[in-house]
Design a protein around this motif. Structure first.
Motif, PDB file in Angstrom:
ATOM      1  N   ALA A 142       0.834  -1.195   0.000  1.00  0.00           N
ATOM      2  CA  ALA A 142       0.000   0.000   0.000  1.00  0.00           C
ATOM      3  C   ALA A 142       0.869   1.245   0.000  1.00  0.00           C
ATOM      4  CB  ALA A 142      -0.908  -0.002   1.236  1.00  0.00           C
ATOM      5  N   PRO A 143       0.317   2.392  -0.486  1.00  0.00           N
ATOM      6  CA  PRO A 143       1.096   3.617  -0.451  1.00  0.00           C
ATOM      7  C   PRO A 143       1.360   4.054   0.976  1.00  0.00           C
ATOM      8  CG  PRO A 143      -1.176   4.052  -1.119  1.00  0.00           C
ATOM      9  CD  PRO A 143      -1.002   2.567  -1.091  1.00  0.00           C
TER      10      PRO A 143
ATOM     11  N   ALA B  56      -3.689  -9.280 -12.725  1.00  0.00           N
ATOM     12  CA  ALA B  56      -2.937  -9.156 -11.475  1.00  0.00           C
ATOM     13  C   ALA B  56      -2.933  -7.727 -10.977  1.00  0.00           C
ATOM     14  CB  ALA B  56      -1.507  -9.658 -11.679  1.00  0.00           C
ATOM     15  N   LEU B  57      -2.839  -6.780 -11.904  1.00  0.00           N
ATOM     16  CA  LEU B  57      -2.883  -5.372 -11.505  1.00  0.00           C
ATOM     17  C   LEU B  57      -4.244  -5.009 -10.928  1.00  0.00           C
ATOM     18  CD1 LEU B  57      -1.666  -2.489 -11.472  1.00  0.00           C
ATOM     19  CD2 LEU B  57      -2.654  -2.197 -13.751  1.00  0.00           C
ATOM     20  N   LEU B  58      -5.304  -5.391 -11.627  1.00  0.00           N
ATOM     21  CA  LEU B  58      -6.654  -5.064 -11.171  1.00  0.00           C
ATOM     22  C   LEU B  58      -6.926  -5.634  -9.784  1.00  0.00           C
ATOM     23  CD1 LEU B  58      -8.655  -5.603 -14.482  1.00  0.00           C
ATOM     24  CD2 LEU B  58      -8.097  -3.422 -13.387  1.00  0.00           C
ATOM     25  N   ALA B  59      -6.392  -6.817  -9.494  1.00  0.00           N
ATOM     26  CA  ALA B  59      -6.611  -7.458  -8.202  1.00  0.00           C
ATOM     27  C   ALA B  59      -5.950  -6.692  -7.061  1.00  0.00           C
ATOM     28  CB  ALA B  59      -6.096  -8.892  -8.233  1.00  0.00           C
ATOM     29  N   GLN B  60      -4.934  -5.891  -7.377  1.00  0.00           N
ATOM     30  CA  GLN B  60      -4.209  -5.165  -6.340  1.00  0.00           C
ATOM     31  C   GLN B  60      -4.775  -3.776  -6.062  1.00  0.00           C
ATOM     32  OE1 GLN B  60       0.191  -5.390  -6.395  1.00  0.00           O
ATOM     33  NE2 GLN B  60      -0.061  -6.640  -8.235  1.00  0.00           N
ATOM     34  N   LEU B  61      -5.595  -3.252  -6.978  1.00  0.00           N
ATOM     35  CA  LEU B  61      -6.080  -1.885  -6.821  1.00  0.00           C
ATOM     36  C   LEU B  61      -7.101  -1.776  -5.697  1.00  0.00           C
ATOM     37  CD1 LEU B  61      -6.510  -0.722 -10.543  1.00  0.00           C
ATOM     38  CD2 LEU B  61      -4.592  -0.318  -8.967  1.00  0.00           C
ATOM     39  N   ALA B  62      -7.029  -0.675  -4.977  1.00  0.00           N
ATOM     40  CA  ALA B  62      -7.990  -0.390  -3.908  1.00  0.00           C
ATOM     41  C   ALA B  62      -8.874   0.770  -4.349  1.00  0.00           C
ATOM     42  CB  ALA B  62      -7.258  -0.037  -2.618  1.00  0.00           C
ATOM     43  N   PRO B  63     -10.071   0.484  -4.875  1.00  0.00           N
ATOM     44  CA  PRO B  63     -10.959   1.562  -5.320  1.00  0.00           C
ATOM     45  C   PRO B  63     -11.230   2.575  -4.211  1.00  0.00           C
ATOM     46  CG  PRO B  63     -11.764  -0.545  -6.107  1.00  0.00           C
ATOM     47  CD  PRO B  63     -10.625  -0.847  -5.155  1.00  0.00           C
ATOM     48  N   ALA B  64     -11.317   3.832  -4.625  1.00  0.00           N
ATOM     49  CA  ALA B  64     -11.576   4.976  -3.739  1.00  0.00           C
ATOM     50  C   ALA B  64     -10.366   5.377  -2.913  1.00  0.00           C
ATOM     51  CB  ALA B  64     -12.766   4.715  -2.817  1.00  0.00           C
TER      52      ALA B  64
ATOM     53  N   LEU C  13      -5.987  10.713  -9.964  1.00  0.00           N
ATOM     54  CA  LEU C  13      -6.038  10.894  -8.518  1.00  0.00           C
ATOM     55  C   LEU C  13      -7.079   9.950  -7.920  1.00  0.00           C
ATOM     56  CD1 LEU C  13      -6.032  14.802  -8.357  1.00  0.00           C
ATOM     57  CD2 LEU C  13      -4.093  13.271  -7.965  1.00  0.00           C
ATOM     58  N   PRO C  14      -6.980   9.667  -6.617  1.00  0.00           N
ATOM     59  CA  PRO C  14      -7.974   8.775  -5.997  1.00  0.00           C
ATOM     60  C   PRO C  14      -9.412   9.227  -6.199  1.00  0.00           C
ATOM     61  CG  PRO C  14      -6.108   9.072  -4.530  1.00  0.00           C
ATOM     62  CD  PRO C  14      -5.893  10.009  -5.679  1.00  0.00           C
TER      63      PRO C  14
END
Length: 199
Positions: free
Chosen positions: A2-3, A124-132, A148-149
């Motif tokens: 995570a960032p 794999a990328l889509l599975a790691q993204l945290a929407p919002a 941006l978020p």
């Protein structure tokens, strides 16, 4: 991964930065340049060097958005420069006019540091993204774009979010290559309320 955590700004610091943004736009209207920031006005917290975007809306519609993903300047200077840019240098819009100033609402996004996202495939990328939560930077050769978020509000589905990010970079919506690089980041966002905005 995570960032990293976004900056923790007190309410008074947020109000101060919003005031800097509006004053910088006024400086642009009257003096043709961004607001100058004195070193004495920069507190320890606001001395942070972080990416900043300033977004302007008018009657709930986008009126300008300019910023940088990273900065060598303290926050007040980055905000002043980005606010001036959003008002007068966004190529998608004409320069802001004085008659519009009272209708403009200012939002500031202070970004966290970038964190590489390692993904061998689109899935794999889509599975790691945290929407919002995640902002996303895309790089592929000369192609580059970021969301941006807050863009998740318009594009809540990860697949659609990624497709539009590709298109923004000048790539096909379904593009994938070994040269693709992604970086995620968080953002602390705050904006003027209608009570804050001059009539």
């Amino acid at each position: 991964m995570a960032p990293s955590a976004c900056i923790d700004l007190r309410p008074g610091e947020r109000v101060h930065l919003l005031g800097v943004a509006r004053a910088s736009i006024e400086s642009g209207l009257h003096q043709g340049r961004a607001l100058s920031i004195d070193d004495a006005d920069i507190t320890a917290t606001l001395a942070a060097r972080l990416g900043v975007f300033v977004t302007l809306t008018r009657q709930c519609a986008l009126r300008g958005c300019i910023g940088s993903l990273e900065s060598a300047e303290p926050l007040p200077r980055s905000v002043a420069d980005s606010a001036y840019g959003a008002a007068f240098r966004d190529p998608r819009f004409p320069r802001l006019e004085a008659a519009e100033l009272g209708e403009i609402r200012i939002e500031i996004s202070v970004l966290s540091a970038m964190v590489p996202v390692r993904a061998a495939s689109r899935e794999a990328l889509l599975a790691q993204l945290a929407p919002a939560a995640d902002g996303l930077l895309l790089k592929d050769g000369a192609h580059r774009s970021t969301f941006l978020p807050k863009v998740w509000e318009q594009l809540p589905e990860p697949a659609h979010f990624l497709e539009q990010l590709m298109i923004k970079a000048g790539l096909p919506a379904n593009h994938w290559s070994s040269g693709l690089r992604f970086y995620r980041y968080g953002a602390t966002c705050f904006s003027e309320t209608f009570a804050d905005t001059p009539a």
